[in-house]
Design a protein around this motif. Structure first.
Motif, PDB file in Angstrom:
ATOM      1  N   VAL A 155      38.257  27.435  29.583  1.00 52.77           N
ATOM      2  CA  VAL A 155      39.482  28.005  30.155  1.00 52.77           C
ATOM      3  C   VAL A 155      40.692  27.652  29.301  1.00 52.77           C
ATOM      4  O   VAL A 155      41.583  28.478  29.093  1.00 52.77           O
ATOM      5  CB  VAL A 155      39.672  27.513  31.606  1.00 52.77           C
ATOM      6  CG1 VAL A 155      41.031  27.967  32.157  1.00 52.77           C
ATOM      7  CG2 VAL A 155      38.549  28.036  32.491  1.00 52.77           C
ATOM      8  N   GLU A 156      40.743  26.442  28.793  1.00 57.05           N
ATOM      9  CA  GLU A 156      41.853  26.012  27.946  1.00 57.05           C
ATOM     10  C   GLU A 156      41.320  25.620  26.574  1.00 57.05           C
ATOM     11  O   GLU A 156      40.306  24.934  26.471  1.00 57.05           O
ATOM     12  CB  GLU A 156      42.592  24.834  28.582  1.00 57.05           C
ATOM     13  CG  GLU A 156      43.279  25.175  29.901  1.00 57.05           C
ATOM     14  CD  GLU A 156      44.027  23.992  30.484  1.00 57.05           C
ATOM     15  OE1 GLU A 156      43.973  22.903  29.867  1.00 57.05           O
ATOM     16  OE2 GLU A 156      44.665  24.148  31.532  1.00 57.05           O
ATOM     17  N   CYS A 157      42.027  26.036  25.524  1.00 60.21           N
ATOM     18  CA  CYS A 157      41.602  25.742  24.155  1.00 60.21           C
ATOM     19  C   CYS A 157      42.798  25.320  23.310  1.00 60.21           C
ATOM     20  O   CYS A 157      43.904  25.841  23.474  1.00 60.21           O
ATOM     21  CB  CYS A 157      40.967  26.981  23.513  1.00 60.21           C
ATOM     22  SG  CYS A 157      39.420  27.498  24.269  1.00 60.21           S
ATOM     23  N   GLY A 158      42.561  24.408  22.371  1.00 56.13           N
ATOM     24  CA  GLY A 158      43.559  24.037  21.390  1.00 56.13           C
ATOM     25  C   GLY A 158      43.363  24.840  20.116  1.00 56.13           C
ATOM     26  O   GLY A 158      42.411  25.623  19.982  1.00 56.13           O
ATOM     27  N   ALA A 159      44.241  24.634  19.156  1.00 52.93           N
ATOM     28  CA  ALA A 159      44.185  25.374  17.899  1.00 52.93           C
ATOM     29  C   ALA A 159      42.868  25.148  17.170  1.00 52.93           C
ATOM     30  O   ALA A 159      42.247  26.099  16.670  1.00 52.93           O
ATOM     31  CB  ALA A 159      45.363  24.977  17.012  1.00 52.93           C
ATOM     32  N   ASN A 160      42.406  23.884  17.121  1.00 55.12           N
ATOM     33  CA  ASN A 160      41.158  23.597  16.408  1.00 55.12           C
ATOM     34  C   ASN A 160      39.957  24.262  17.067  1.00 55.12           C
ATOM     35  O   ASN A 160      39.014  24.679  16.384  1.00 55.12           O
ATOM     36  CB  ASN A 160      40.930  22.091  16.309  1.00 55.12           C
ATOM     37  CG  ASN A 160      41.864  21.427  15.314  1.00 55.12           C
ATOM     38  OD1 ASN A 160      42.446  22.092  14.462  1.00 55.12           O
ATOM     39  ND2 ASN A 160      42.015  20.111  15.419  1.00 55.12           N
ATOM     40  N   ASN A 161      39.963  24.366  18.408  1.00 57.90           N
ATOM     41  CA  ASN A 161      38.884  25.067  19.095  1.00 57.90           C
ATOM     42  C   ASN A 161      38.841  26.530  18.669  1.00 57.90           C
ATOM     43  O   ASN A 161      37.763  27.080  18.384  1.00 57.90           O
ATOM     44  CB  ASN A 161      39.063  24.999  20.610  1.00 57.90           C
ATOM     45  CG  ASN A 161      39.036  23.596  21.166  1.00 57.90           C
ATOM     46  OD1 ASN A 161      39.906  23.210  21.936  1.00 57.90           O
ATOM     47  ND2 ASN A 161      38.034  22.813  20.776  1.00 57.90           N
ATOM     48  N   LEU A 162      39.994  27.170  18.604  1.00 59.04           N
ATOM     49  CA  LEU A 162      40.052  28.584  18.222  1.00 59.04           C
ATOM     50  C   LEU A 162      39.603  28.777  16.772  1.00 59.04           C
ATOM     51  O   LEU A 162      38.953  29.779  16.444  1.00 59.04           O
ATOM     52  CB  LEU A 162      41.467  29.131  18.426  1.00 59.04           C
ATOM     53  CG  LEU A 162      41.984  29.163  19.870  1.00 59.04           C
ATOM     54  CD1 LEU A 162      43.410  29.668  19.914  1.00 59.04           C
ATOM     55  CD2 LEU A 162      41.083  30.031  20.752  1.00 59.04           C
ATOM     56  N   VAL A 163      39.942  27.837  15.904  1.00 56.13           N
ATOM     57  CA  VAL A 163      39.502  27.914  14.508  1.00 56.13           C
ATOM     58  C   VAL A 163      37.976  27.821  14.440  1.00 56.13           C
ATOM     59  O   VAL A 163      37.323  28.577  13.703  1.00 56.13           O
ATOM     60  CB  VAL A 163      40.155  26.799  13.667  1.00 56.13           C
ATOM     61  CG1 VAL A 163      39.535  26.745  12.275  1.00 56.13           C
ATOM     62  CG2 VAL A 163      41.656  27.033  13.550  1.00 56.13           C
ATOM     63  N   GLN A 164      37.401  26.902  15.202  1.00 52.88           N
ATOM     64  CA  GLN A 164      35.939  26.779  15.236  1.00 52.88           C
ATOM     65  C   GLN A 164      35.305  28.059  15.781  1.00 52.88           C
ATOM     66  O   GLN A 164      34.265  28.512  15.275  1.00 52.88           O
ATOM     67  CB  GLN A 164      35.534  25.575  16.074  1.00 52.88           C
ATOM     68  CG  GLN A 164      35.910  24.234  15.441  1.00 52.88           C
ATOM     69  CD  GLN A 164      35.697  23.061  16.392  1.00 52.88           C
ATOM     70  OE1 GLN A 164      35.134  23.204  17.471  1.00 52.88           O
ATOM     71  NE2 GLN A 164      36.159  21.885  15.982  1.00 52.88           N
ATOM     72  N   PHE A 165      35.920  28.660  16.808  1.00 53.53           N
ATOM     73  CA  PHE A 165      35.417  29.923  17.346  1.00 53.53           C
ATOM     74  C   PHE A 165      35.441  31.003  16.266  1.00 53.53           C
ATOM     75  O   PHE A 165      34.522  31.836  16.174  1.00 53.53           O
ATOM     76  CB  PHE A 165      36.248  30.385  18.538  1.00 53.53           C
ATOM     77  CG  PHE A 165      36.177  29.485  19.746  1.00 53.53           C
ATOM     78  CD1 PHE A 165      35.277  28.439  19.819  1.00 53.53           C
ATOM     79  CD2 PHE A 165      37.032  29.691  20.828  1.00 53.53           C
ATOM     80  CE1 PHE A 165      35.215  27.612  20.931  1.00 53.53           C
ATOM     81  CE2 PHE A 165      36.980  28.874  21.941  1.00 53.53           C
ATOM     82  CZ  PHE A 165      36.076  27.830  21.999  1.00 53.53           C
ATOM     83  N   ALA A 166      36.506  31.013  15.456  1.00 54.77           N
ATOM     84  CA  ALA A 166      36.621  32.009  14.387  1.00 54.77           C
ATOM     85  C   ALA A 166      35.478  31.871  13.391  1.00 54.77           C
ATOM     86  O   ALA A 166      34.872  32.873  12.967  1.00 54.77           O
ATOM     87  CB  ALA A 166      37.969  31.872  13.682  1.00 54.77           C
ATOM     88  N   VAL A 167      35.167  30.642  13.011  1.00 52.44           N
ATOM     89  CA  VAL A 167      34.070  30.397  12.066  1.00 52.44           C
ATOM     90  C   VAL A 167      32.738  30.841  12.675  1.00 52.44           C
ATOM     91  O   VAL A 167      31.943  31.549  12.044  1.00 52.44           O
ATOM     92  CB  VAL A 167      34.009  28.913  11.662  1.00 52.44           C
ATOM     93  CG1 VAL A 167      32.767  28.627  10.825  1.00 52.44           C
ATOM     94  CG2 VAL A 167      35.266  28.519  10.898  1.00 52.44           C
ATOM     95  N   MET A 168      32.492  30.445  13.927  1.00 50.40           N
ATOM     96  CA  MET A 168      31.233  30.803  14.573  1.00 50.40           C
ATOM     97  C   MET A 168      31.129  32.308  14.778  1.00 50.40           C
ATOM     98  O   MET A 168      30.063  32.903  14.574  1.00 50.40           O
ATOM     99  CB  MET A 168      31.121  30.079  15.919  1.00 50.40           C
ATOM    100  CG  MET A 168      30.982  28.567  15.793  1.00 50.40           C
ATOM    101  SD  MET A 168      30.523  27.745  17.344  1.00 50.40           S
ATOM    102  CE  MET A 168      31.992  28.034  18.355  1.00 50.40           C
ATOM    103  N   GLY A 169      32.230  32.957  15.163  1.00 55.81           N
ATOM    104  CA  GLY A 169      32.222  34.403  15.372  1.00 55.81           C
ATOM    105  C   GLY A 169      31.998  35.172  14.088  1.00 55.81           C
ATOM    106  O   GLY A 169      31.322  36.206  14.075  1.00 55.81           O
TER     107      GLY A 169
END
Length: 351
Positions: free
Chosen positions: A150-164
Motif C-alpha cells: 500500500v505504501e512505497c518509498g523511492a527505493n521500492n519503486l526503483v526495485q519494481f522498475a528493475v523487476m518489471g
C-alpha cells in the motif's frame, strides 16, 4: 524441443477447483507438451478428473492432502496452521527443488504470505510486488505493484522498475522495454517524494533501462510505455477500475443490442467485429499475476477464472522459468545497488 519443466499446482485453490484446475492443465498441455505437473490436493476428487484425459496420465502426479485454504482464511491463520494445505505444499515443492514454479488460484493474501515465508525474498529486494498485464492500443503493458504494498518509498519503486523491466523482456519478449512511473502529471515537479525520488534515481542510474519518465492514467491503455510502475494502493485501484469499466461497457452493449429487433439485426451484422473486440479485451488472456521479488517463481491465477484463464497462468509461470527470470533479477540488482546509493546521495545533496 524444450527441456522438461515441472510446475506445482494448488489443485484445490479457486472458486471452481479442482475441476477448473485439471481442465486448465489439460489446455496448458496442448501448448506446453514438455511441462510436467505436481497436483496438490484431495486424491479422491482429483483422480476421477484425470481419468477423463488419458493424455495427462504420464505428466501429472497427485500429492494427496485433505487440507486446503479457503478464500475466507486470514493469511496469519494460514501461516500458523496451514502447513498441510494444498497451497503450502505446492509452494514448498519449489523450495525442495521438486518444481520450478507454483501456480494457485487460491486466496491472494494467503498465497502472498506463504510464498514470502517459504520462498523468502531475493537478495537486494525489500518487498515483493504483484505484476500483471494490461491490454493496450500497442499490445500489452506490464503494471506493478497491483496490491502487495500500500505504501512505497523511492527505493521500492526503483526495485519494481528493475523487476518489471526484466518481466517485460521475459514474458513479452521485448528487447528494450520502456519504463514509466505512474503520476498525477508528466512534469518533473509533479507527484510525491517517492515518485520524484524514484525518477531521479532511475535518471541517474547507469543501468541499461529505457526510462521514459512520468506517465498518467490515460497512458496505461494507450501503451505509452511497456512497464508502468506504481505503489500497490494506486495500482490496485487502477486494476479494479479497468476491470469494472470493461464489465460496464460489456453489459451496456448486451443491453443495447437486445433492446429492439433492429438492434439485434445490427448485432448480427457487427458480430464479427465485436468478437474481435471481445477477444482482445478478454481478461482470461491476461490471467496470471506474478509475485516478483521472491526467491522462486509463484504465479497467482484469478480465483474466479475458468480453465482457459488458468492455462494462461500456467503459461506465465513456464515463460518465467524458461527465461531464467530470477537469475536476471539478481544480475540487474548487483549493478543497481551502488548506483542507487550514489544517485540518492546526489539527490539529497541537491535538495
Amino acid at each position: 524441443m524444450s527441456a522438461p519443466v515441472t510446475i506445482s499446482i494448488d489443485a484445490m485453490g479457486g472458486d471452481h477447483a479442482p475441476d477448473m484446475v485439471v481442465e486448465g492443465v489439460r489446455l496448458a498441455h496442448v501448448r506446453l507438451p514438455h511441462v510436467r505437473y505436481l497436483l496438490f490436493g484431495d486424491t479422491r476428487r482429483i483422480e476421477p478428473l484425470l481419468e477423463r484425459y488419458p493424455e495427462l496420465k504420464g505428466i501429472c502426479q497427485i500429492r494427496h492432502t485433505e487440507e486446503s485454504v479457503s478464500m475466507e482464511d486470514k493469511p496469519s491463520q494460514v501461516l500458523r496452521t496451514g502447513r498441510r494445505t494444498s497451497m503450502w505444499l505446492a509452494v514448498d515443492a519449489v523450495v525442495k527443488g521438486e518444481a520450478a514454479g507454483v501456480v494457485s488460484a487460491g486466496n491472494t493474501g494467503a498465497l502472498m504470505a506463504v510464498s514470502k515465508f517459504v520462498l523468502r525474498m531475493l537478495p537486494g529486494i525489500d518487498r515483493p510486488a504483484i505484476a500483471g498485464l494490461f491490454p493496450t492500443e500497442r499490445g500489452e503493458t506490464v503494471m506493478l505493484d497491483l496490491g502487495a504494498n500500500v505504501e512505497c518509498g523511492a527505493n521500492n519503486l526503483v526495485q519494481f522498475a528493475v523487476m518489471g523491466e526484466v518481466f517485460a523482456r521475459a514474458v513479452l519478449g521485448l528487447e528494450k522495454p520502456t519504463i514509466g512511473i505512474l503520476n498525477v502529471g508528466a512534469e518533473e515537479l509533479k507527484g510525491n517524494d517517492a515518485v520524484r525520488g524514484a525518477a531521479n534515481i532511475l535518471r541517474e542510474s547507469q543501468l541499461p533501462i529505457r526510462f521514459h519518465g512520468f506517465v498518467e492514467g490515460n497512458d496505461i491503455c494507450a501503451g505509452t510505455v511497456d512497464v508502468v510502475v506504481t505503489d500497490g494502493f494506486t495500482g490496485n485501484i487502477a486494476l479494479k477500475t479497468a476491470e469494472g469499466t470493461v464489465k460496464f461497457f460489456s453489459g451496456f452493449l448486451r443491453h443495447a443490442f437486445g433492446s429492439s429487433l433492429l438492434a439485434k439485426l445490427g448485432y448480427l451484422l457487427a458480430r464479427r467485429a465485436l468478437n474481435k473486440v471481445k477477444l482482445r479485451t478478454d481478461p482470461r488472456r491476461y490471467n496470471g499475476a506474478m509475485f516478483l521479488g521472491l526467491n522462486g517463481i509463484a504465479v497467482k491465477s484469478h480465483g474466479g477464472t475458468d480453465a482457459f484463464g488458468f492455462a494462461n497462468a500456467v503459461g506465465v509461470a513456464v515463460d518465467l522459468v524458461a527465461h531464467g527470470y530470477n537469475d536476471r533479477i539478481r544480475r540487474e540488482l548487483e549493478h543497481l545497488k551502488p548506483q542507487e546509493a550514489a544517485a540518492a546521495q546526489r539527490v539529497a545533496g541537491n535538495g
